[in-house]
Design an enzyme around this catalytic site. Structure first.
Site, mmCIF file in Angstrom:
data_model
loop_
_atom_site.group_PDB
_atom_site.id
_atom_site.type_symbol
_atom_site.label_atom_id
_atom_site.label_comp_id
_atom_site.label_asym_id
_atom_site.label_seq_id
_atom_site.Cartn_x
_atom_site.Cartn_y
_atom_site.Cartn_z
ATOM 1 N NE ARG A 25 -3.694 2.160 2.512
ATOM 2 C CZ ARG A 25 -3.707 2.849 3.636
ATOM 3 N NH1 ARG A 25 -3.072 2.394 4.711
ATOM 4 N NH2 ARG A 25 -4.358 3.982 3.718
ATOM 5 C CG HIS A 77 -1.472 5.280 -0.743
ATOM 6 N ND1 HIS A 77 -2.364 6.196 -0.266
ATOM 7 C CD2 HIS A 77 -2.141 4.112 -0.822
ATOM 8 C CE1 HIS A 77 -3.536 5.619 -0.060
ATOM 9 N NE2 HIS A 77 -3.412 4.342 -0.387
ATOM 10 C CG HIS A 130 -8.734 -3.505 -2.153
ATOM 11 N ND1 HIS A 130 -9.469 -2.855 -3.099
ATOM 12 C CD2 HIS A 130 -8.119 -2.542 -1.432
ATOM 13 C CE1 HIS A 130 -9.316 -1.544 -2.955
ATOM 14 N NE2 HIS A 130 -8.499 -1.335 -1.942
ATOM 15 C CD1 TRP A 137 -9.197 -4.929 1.709
ATOM 16 C CD2 TRP A 137 -10.913 -3.734 0.960
ATOM 17 N NE1 TRP A 137 -8.905 -3.623 1.956
ATOM 18 C CE2 TRP A 137 -9.948 -2.852 1.494
ATOM 19 C CE3 TRP A 137 -12.081 -3.191 0.433
ATOM 20 C CZ2 TRP A 137 -10.117 -1.474 1.517
ATOM 21 C CZ3 TRP A 137 -12.241 -1.813 0.449
ATOM 22 C CH2 TRP A 137 -11.269 -0.979 0.991
#
Length: 191
Positions: free
Chosen positions: A28, A32, A159, A175
Site C-alpha cells: 500500500r 500510494h 485488496h 476486503w
C-alpha cells in the site's frame, strides 16, 4: 548499492514482512507513493511524496507504520538508496513474499523535499477514493498509464492481500472473503 547490499536489504524486508506481517502495508505504501503520477501532465510519481503528507489524512492512515518500519533500513543504506526506491522495493519484495509474482524492479527514483518538485498541488490527487464512481476510477488509473486489466489486477490484488483496520478506515476485516481464503497467487490465477 552493491549486490551484497541488495541481498541484505531484500532479506531484511522479507523478515519484516514475515514477522510483522507488513506485506500488505508495504504494498500500500508503494502504491500510494506512485499513484500521484500522471502521464498526461507529467507530474507526480514515486518520489517519496508520502513523507510530505499528513499521516492522519484518511487516504494515508496506517501508512506511517510502514514508513517507521523501513526507516532503520534507510538509515543503514543512507546515501545508497532513496526513500522512494526503498518503499518501491519493499512493495515488490512484499508481493513476492506473499506468494505473488517476481516483478522486474529497477532503482533510480529520487526523493523530493517539497511538493512543487513533483509539480503537484496535492500529493494524493490521483488516488481513487472509495466514494468515486467507476468512470472516475477508470480516468484516474488511465492518467497513470494503466488500462482496465491493470485496474482489475491492482484493485483486486491489492485488496485481496490486505484487510480493513477499524482504526484506519472505520471498517474491520478482509476486503473479500474469497481472497482471504485463496491467497495472493490464486486470486491472480482466477483473474
Amino acid at each position: 548499492m552493491t549486490n551484497y547490499d541488495w541481498v541484505n536489504l531484500r532479506e531484511a524486508i522479507k523478515t519484516i514482512v514475515q514477522v510483522k506481517q507488513y506485506g500488505p502495508v508495504f504494498l500500500r505504501l508503494a502504491w500510494h507513493d506512485s499513484a500521484t503520477g500522471n502521464i498526461w501532465t507529467g507530474t507526480g510519481g514515486p518520489h517519496s511524496t508520502m513523507s510530505l503528507q499528513d499521516p492522519e489524512d484518511p487516504q494515508n492512515k496506517g501508512l506511517q507504520r510502514a514508513i517507521d518500519a523501513l526507516d532503520p533500513l534507510y538509515d543503514i543504506y543512507d546515501g545508497k538508496i532513496s526513500r522512494a526506491d526503498l518503499w518501491s522495493y519493499a512493495g515488490a519484495v512484499a508481493v513476492r513474499v506473499m506468494g505473488g509474482p517476481n516483478t522486474k524492479w529497477r532503482p533510480g527514483r529520487n526523493d523530493i523535499t517539497h511538493l512543487s518538485q513533483a509539480r503537484l498541488k496535492s500529493p494524493d490527487n490521483n488516488i481513487p477514493l472509495a466514494t468515486d464512481n467507476w468512470p472516475t476510477i477508470v480516468n484516474k488509473f488511465k492518467s497513470m498509464g494503466l488500462n482496465e486489466s491493470d485496474i482489475a489486477a491492482l484493485i483486486h490484488g491489492g485488496h485481496g492481500v490486505g484487510r480493513c483496520h477499524r482504526e484506519y478506515s472505520g471498517y474491520h476485516g478482509p476486503w473479500y472473503y474469497l481472497d482471504w481464503f485463496l491467497g495472493f497467487r490464486q486470486v491472480f490465477v482466477i483473474l
